[in-house]
Design a protein around this motif. Sequence first.
Motif, PDB file in Angstrom:
ATOM      1  N   UNK A 179       0.853  -1.189   0.000  1.00  0.00           N
ATOM      2  CA  UNK A 179       0.000   0.000   0.000  1.00  0.00           C
ATOM      3  C   UNK A 179       0.890   1.240   0.000  1.00  0.00           C
ATOM      4  N   UNK A 180       0.514   2.246  -0.783  1.00  0.00           N
ATOM      5  CA  UNK A 180       1.250   3.511  -0.782  1.00  0.00           C
ATOM      6  C   UNK A 180       1.365   4.081  -2.197  1.00  0.00           C
ATOM      7  N   UNK A 181       2.280   5.018  -2.424  1.00  0.00           N
ATOM      8  CA  UNK A 181       3.253   5.544  -1.465  1.00  0.00           C
ATOM      9  C   UNK A 181       2.764   6.733  -0.634  1.00  0.00           C
ATOM     10  N   UNK A 182       1.604   7.339  -1.039  1.00  0.00           N
ATOM     11  CA  UNK A 182       1.131   8.548  -0.363  1.00  0.00           C
ATOM     12  C   UNK A 182      -0.371   8.443  -0.140  1.00  0.00           C
ATOM     13  N   UNK A 265       1.153   0.047 -10.053  1.00  0.00           N
ATOM     14  CA  UNK A 265      -0.265   0.410 -10.034  1.00  0.00           C
ATOM     15  C   UNK A 265      -0.328   1.931  -9.939  1.00  0.00           C
ATOM     16  N   UNK A 266      -0.903   2.550 -10.950  1.00  0.00           N
ATOM     17  CA  UNK A 266      -0.978   4.015 -11.014  1.00  0.00           C
ATOM     18  C   UNK A 266      -2.430   4.466 -10.971  1.00  0.00           C
ATOM     19  N   UNK A 267      -2.708   5.473 -10.141  1.00  0.00           N
ATOM     20  CA  UNK A 267      -4.035   6.093 -10.101  1.00  0.00           C
ATOM     21  C   UNK A 267      -3.865   7.598 -10.273  1.00  0.00           C
ATOM     22  N   UNK A 268      -4.608   8.162 -11.207  1.00  0.00           N
ATOM     23  CA  UNK A 268      -4.532   9.597 -11.466  1.00  0.00           C
ATOM     24  C   UNK A 268      -4.745  10.383 -10.189  1.00  0.00           C
ATOM     25  N   UNK A 269      -3.883  11.350  -9.923  1.00  0.00           N
ATOM     26  CA  UNK A 269      -4.035  12.216  -8.766  1.00  0.00           C
ATOM     27  C   UNK A 269      -3.510  11.638  -7.469  1.00  0.00           C
ATOM     28  N   UNK A 270      -3.017  10.396  -7.502  1.00  0.00           N
ATOM     29  CA  UNK A 270      -2.460   9.782  -6.289  1.00  0.00           C
ATOM     30  C   UNK A 270      -1.004   9.389  -6.478  1.00  0.00           C
ATOM     31  N   UNK A 272       1.986   6.402  -8.075  1.00  0.00           N
ATOM     32  CA  UNK A 272       2.262   5.050  -8.551  1.00  0.00           C
ATOM     33  C   UNK A 272       2.867   4.212  -7.438  1.00  0.00           C
ATOM     34  N   UNK A 273       2.278   3.036  -7.223  1.00  0.00           N
ATOM     35  CA  UNK A 273       2.792   2.050  -6.276  1.00  0.00           C
ATOM     36  C   UNK A 273       3.622   1.038  -7.062  1.00  0.00           C
ATOM     37  N   UNK A 274       4.882   0.848  -6.656  1.00  0.00           N
ATOM     38  CA  UNK A 274       5.784  -0.046  -7.374  1.00  0.00           C
ATOM     39  C   UNK A 274       6.315  -1.119  -6.425  1.00  0.00           C
ATOM     40  N   UNK A 275       6.291  -2.372  -6.887  1.00  0.00           N
ATOM     41  CA  UNK A 275       6.848  -3.481  -6.117  1.00  0.00           C
ATOM     42  C   UNK A 275       7.379  -4.550  -7.052  1.00  0.00           C
TER      43      UNK A 275
END
Length: 287
Positions: A179-182, A265-270, A272-275
């Motif tokens: 979960x993350x990064x922000x 996993x990228x969501x607009x306005x949030x 990208x979570x990378x693993x």
Amino acid sequence: MVAIKNLIAFEDESGNRLFSNVDSLESTEGASIEAYRSFDDLTKGENATNATIAKLLPPLPNPNLPIYCVGLNYKSHAKEAKLNVPANPPLWTKPNSALASPDSTIPMSRFCASHLPDWEGELVFVTSCEVRDVTPEKAVSCILGYTIGNDISCRFFQLPEQSGGQFFYAKAFDKFAPIGPVLVSPESFNKTKKGARLTTRVNGETKQNTVIEDDMIFDPARVLSWMSQSTTIPAYTAVMTGTPAGVGAFHSPRQFLKNGDLIEVEISGIGTLKNEVLFEDGQDSIM
């Protein structure tokens, strides 16, 4: 009280867990920023210190709670799975031991690596207060913010003949919930929510790509209301809200995670979570 804009949690060079309210959606390891030793201090604006980001952590005020999950919450995913849309959100939990940090490696034992590991990019919300029997209208004000999750799953254990078709066992393994990064405030996310896309890539190749509002069935307030009926939901509970079409199990031919795969996993306005996935002890073929 200090208004949360973009919340990050991180370890400093001494291994202390700290929180910071940052302007950017991206925080760099090695950067020196204003930080607080507790989320309470941050919200009060008390006892600030300067600290260096050594490692990003899940942006959760309390990382020691079970993680709630929602299934079949996207029309496109229900269609690819050939399942009917339910009247209410299907729910289960992951233990807090499933939590993993952004940018971290997800270690998979031979057991997990050998049983069809798959990705699920998801929008995550975090509760701001303890709730019980909350209405959807009230639930809107009980969300602290939004972030990104990956509901990693071993598909083999979702098969009816293996575990009765349940979800928990397939998804509750250690580090299966990065979960993350922000954590972005509702006010900030609402500015980009219209048309916001969820995109999942594996080694740079797009696997999931949808407009969240057009595809999601039960919005976060409806989910929180439903899960709170006759049930106390603690403050700072993370809730994974489901995944759209494009999981590996429904590609043709089927695709599952391999050693060394990078999931984004990228969501607009949030952000990208990378693993990256690591098969520590190899893999047995069951295909």
